[in-house]
Design a protein around this motif. Structure first.
Motif, short mmCIF file in Angstrom:
data_model
loop_
_atom_site.label_atom_id
_atom_site.label_comp_id
_atom_site.label_asym_id
_atom_site.label_seq_id
_atom_site.Cartn_x
_atom_site.Cartn_y
_atom_site.Cartn_z
N ARG A 168 0.75 -1.23 -0.01
CA ARG A 168 -0.02 -0.02 0.08
C ARG A 168 1.00 1.27 -0.10
N ARG B 41 1.99 4.91 0.62
CA ARG B 41 1.95 5.70 1.98
C ARG B 41 0.82 6.58 2.05
N ILE B 42 0.02 6.75 3.12
CA ILE B 42 -1.05 7.47 3.17
C ILE B 42 -0.73 9.36 3.42
N GLY C 264 6.82 4.73 7.34
CA GLY C 264 5.38 4.28 6.82
C GLY C 264 4.52 3.97 8.23
N THR D 44 0.75 4.22 7.79
CA THR D 44 0.09 3.58 6.84
C THR D 44 -0.12 2.13 7.38
N THR E 124 -2.86 2.21 9.94
CA THR E 124 -4.09 2.50 9.15
C THR E 124 -4.39 0.97 8.75
N GLN E 125 -3.51 0.16 8.38
CA GLN E 125 -3.80 -1.13 7.49
C GLN E 125 -4.26 -2.05 8.80
N ASN F 82 3.59 -4.60 5.16
CA ASN F 82 3.25 -3.59 4.08
C ASN F 82 4.54 -3.98 2.97
N THR G 123 6.21 -0.41 1.75
CA THR G 123 6.74 0.29 2.55
C THR G 123 7.89 -0.23 3.32
#
Length: 755
Positions: free
Chosen positions: A23, A25-26, A486, A489, A492-493, A649, A652
């Motif tokens: 994913r 990085r947000i 990260g 991120t 959040t995951q 992830n 990242t």
């Protein structure tokens, strides 16, 4: 690239939809568009600016400071020195921070004593930065100079065992067997001295602190720090404030690499000026001033290996002397890695420190391991040549199945053999001609080298909050920071998977002391520590919502136990019977509540730690090409095979390894903070003369994540921030020897050492 799938250890109440998948990085969009604000960018009404005046000597005393000319400049508010500084809590213990080594921490503007070059001697505060900078150039400081001692080789004989051990740093274990006797009688002997130059962290973002004086008399502090709780503790203690009088934030960090673990002196000076002037103040250090504090300290090492003709180790001795300041006993784990990596019956490991007239060294990405593993892994390559063994075969022959430095405890997991196997296959190691100078491409000599990497797999006490609102949105967070790894991120995951929500329905908040406390972001422990805390908090929220759902009239979840609940697609359903479900939004709205919230703590598994030792491992393969006439070295290929448990992830995670490898290339070939021992000053204190790898230096880097199941923590993860750099320099050194036949034991490998 492979990754571990371990649903037994990831205790999600839903399905692993996001965890384990690559994913982006947000926080990426905010950073690339400039929306992300850093410590030196936050605005405040009436903000004043401080500029530090640095000492021009390394040792001595201030005899006079003339500041009248600076104070006469329009817009200058105050020139603060040791002679007129406000009174505050100056006791040593108040200046201690969470990661301070034993000793007496540096106290800026405390007295007239100069203990290192570049030490702050005055702070000029003005209405704007340019005025403060100009006025600082008008401050005249006179000194009574003493000759500094900054050459570690000169004081090697004065080195001593640290009288007080640094918390969290394992001292060398007691020797076992008789290393000296066994070395004397060994059929094959390899012995050498190894050193790595001083290195500075050089993050992109300079150290800065903005102290905002609020109308109610409290302080909001934006500090460049890898853990806001550390700055909070420091400022509260030093200035005698109540904890609720100070709020520290750092939502984004532009690189730290360990330089942001401790509050640096600009934080103290900014708060000092804010209290004195009763207005908001920002202090930002210049690039030059970034050389005036923490750095990776040089260590002088000797390694002696004795072996049978077939390469079986009979003795291993690894000794290190490292520099520290005159006021603190800085310590790292340098020599222990040798005893962890290899099986041997006669081992002696020693570590001592020596006083220098410099600032205290500091933790820099994989502190101790970068230094110590370079020495042992280079020595092992020398032993491979001395015994006619393939370097991988030699390492496998002496492979350790348990940790001899910890009373022989087994490893919780160790897939290092798989790292060597998969890395060698990807790299094409079988095609290597072992003879030095035997491989060539045009006018360049080609060399292949290999080394082992190792880093501790740790988990620290951490807490986190999770809040679910009736609109189906989830907010999670704690006080740890995302230092570019990260963390936003992966948290959040984890949160999204635990409650079965889409990632865009989850907001992660970090770097704020008003959030539940978490440790500093360092040591490669953040994913295990904060990740587990977030998972537990979300699971608690899930249990609360599940109870509400069961209590609904005609609930489809009536008489269902929580262990049968599946959280997915924003709904709670029954395992094996997906038709029985209800959405989280429906439950919240029907219950008529505005939020469901939980704060949870997570800590290391004491039972696991009593039985096992936990490490991340790697095998690094490197190809170099060396211009035979010019001596120029290019690292043209790297394969880094990593065994790090479950990979949350891969995108990242790979980025972390890439960054570590690049820093390893810097250590091996470029990075060197050059001290002029006559004046005790680092001379190449800018990015023009302190060389770091740039795009043109980096070619192909291939990352393999080897499958590994680990149960040291509920997520089954191990840290990735450090392991990418450990061993990389040794693999390069070994490749350079294979290419040229020249063994370089003192890093960096500059052209003059090869010509």
């Amino acid at each position: 690239m492979t990754q571990t799938s371990n649903p037994q250890t990831f205790s999600s109440t839903g399905r692993d939809t996001f965890v384990g998948s690559p994913r982006s990085r947000i926080d990426g969009p905010a950073k690339v568009t400039g929306l992300a604000k850093y410590a030196g960018e936050f605005a405040a009404p009436g903000l004043a600016y401080g500029y530090v005046v640095s000492s021009s000597i390394a040792k001595g005393r201030i005899t006079a400071i003339e500041s009248a000319e600076a104070e006469a400049v329009p817009g200058v508010l105050k020139v603060i020195t040791h002679a007129n500084r406000p009174r505050t809590a100056w006791r040593d213990k108040n200046f201690q921070d969470a990661v301070a080594p034993p000793g007496s921490p540096f106290r800026a503007l405390y007295d007239d004593l100069i203990v290192f070059s570049g030490q702050p001697v005055a702070l000029v505060v003005a209405e704007d930065f340019e005025t403060a900078r100009y006025a600082a150039s008008l401050v005249r400081v006179s000194y009574a100079m003493q000759e500094p001692v900054t050459d570690l080789k000169a004081v090697r004989g004065d080195a001593y065992d640290p009288p007080t051990k640094r918390e969290g740093i394992k001292p060398p274990p007691a020797p076992w067997g008789d290393a000296d006797q066994a070395f004397g009688s060994a059929p094959i002997r390899v012995q050498g001295g190894y050193s790595m130059a001083n290195e500075h962290h050089n993050p992109m973002e300079p150290h800065a602190t903005t102290v905002v004086v609020e109308q109610d008399g409290t302080y909001t502090v934006y500090d460049k720090i890898q853990g806001v709780s550390n700055s909070h503790q420091y400022l509260v203690n030093v200035f005698g404030l109540k904890p609720d009088q100070v709020r520290v934030l750092n939502p984004y960090l532009g690189g730290g690499f360990g330089s942001g673990l401790r509050p640096q002196y600009q934080a103290f000076l900014a708060m000092l000026a804010a209290q004195e002037l009763k207005r908001s103040v920002r202090v930002t250090l210049t690039r030059d001033q970034m050389w005036s504090f923490t750095y990776r300290g040089e260590a002088l090492q000797t390694v002696a290996l004795g072996a049978e003709p077939d390469g079986t180790l009979t003795t291993l001795r690894h000794d290190a002397v490292q520099g520290t300041s005159t006021f603190e006993d800085y310590q790292e784990v340098i020599v222990n890695w040798s005893g962890v990596l290899y099986r041997c019956e006669n081992v002696a490991l020693t570590y001592r420190i020596a006083k220098l007239d410099t600032a205290t060294p500091g933790d820099m990405r994989a502190p101790g391991a970068v230094t110590g593993v370079f020495a042992i892994e280079t020595a092992m390559d020398e032993l491979a040549y001395a015994t006619g063994q393939d370097p991988i075969a030699l390492r496998l022959k002496n492979y350790a199945e348990s940790d001899a430095t910890a009373q022989g405890k087994p490893f919780g997991s160790k897939e290092l053999k798989s790292c060597f196997r998969q890395g060698a296959e990807r790299f094409g190691w079988a095609k290597r001609n072992p003879e030095p100078r035997s491989m060539r491409e045009g006018r360049e000599l080609v060399g292949w080298g290999v080394a082992t990497g190792i880093w501790e797999s740790m988990m620290m006490q951490s807490s986190a909050i999770a809040t679910l609102t009736p609109d189906g949105r989830l907010t999670v967070g704690n006080s740890t920071g995302d230092i570019g790894t990260g963390t936003y991120t992966i948290l959040t995951q984890i949160a999204a998977d635990t409650l079965g929500l889409p990632m865009d329905a989850v907001t992660t908040k970090l770097g704020d002391t008003r959030l539940p406390e978490a440790p500093v972001a360092g040591g490669s422990w953040t994913a295990a520590s904060s990740g587990t805390a977030v998972m537990k908090a979300c699971r608690n929220v899930g249990e609360q919502v599940f109870k509400l759902a069961r209590g609904l009239e005609n609930s489809p979840l009536a008489n269902v136990d929580f262990d049968r609940a599946v959280f997915a697609d924003g709904r709670i359903s029954v395992a094996g019977d997906p038709g029985r479900s209800v959405s989280l939004v429906e439950v919240m709205q029907a219950a008529g509540i505005d939020k469901v919230e939980a704060v949870e703590q997570a800590g290391p598994d004491k039972d696991f730690n009593q039985k096992y030792e936990a490490y991340t491992h790697s095998a690094i393969f490197v190809e170099v090409k060396v211009d035979e006439e010019l001596g120029q070295v290019r690292v043209t290929r790297v394969v880094s095979a990593i065994a790090a448990g479950k990979v949350l992830n891969p995108k990242t995670a790979r980025s972390q390894i890439l960054g570590g490898v690049v820093m390893g290339i810097g250590s091996a070939l470029e990075e060197e903070s050059m001290l002029d021992h006559r004046i005790g000053r680092f001379m190449n204190h800018n990015l023009g003369e302190y060389h770091v790898p740039v795009n043109a230096d980096i070619y192909d880097i291939d990352v393999i994540f080897v499958e590994e199941e680990d149960k040291a923590n509920p997520l089954g993860v191990k840290g990735l921030g450090e392991i990418g750099i450990v061993g990389t320099a040794a693999a390069i050194t070994n490749a350079v020897f294979h290419a040229t036949g020249k063994r370089v034991r003192d890093l960096p490998i500059t052209i003059d050492k090869l010509l």
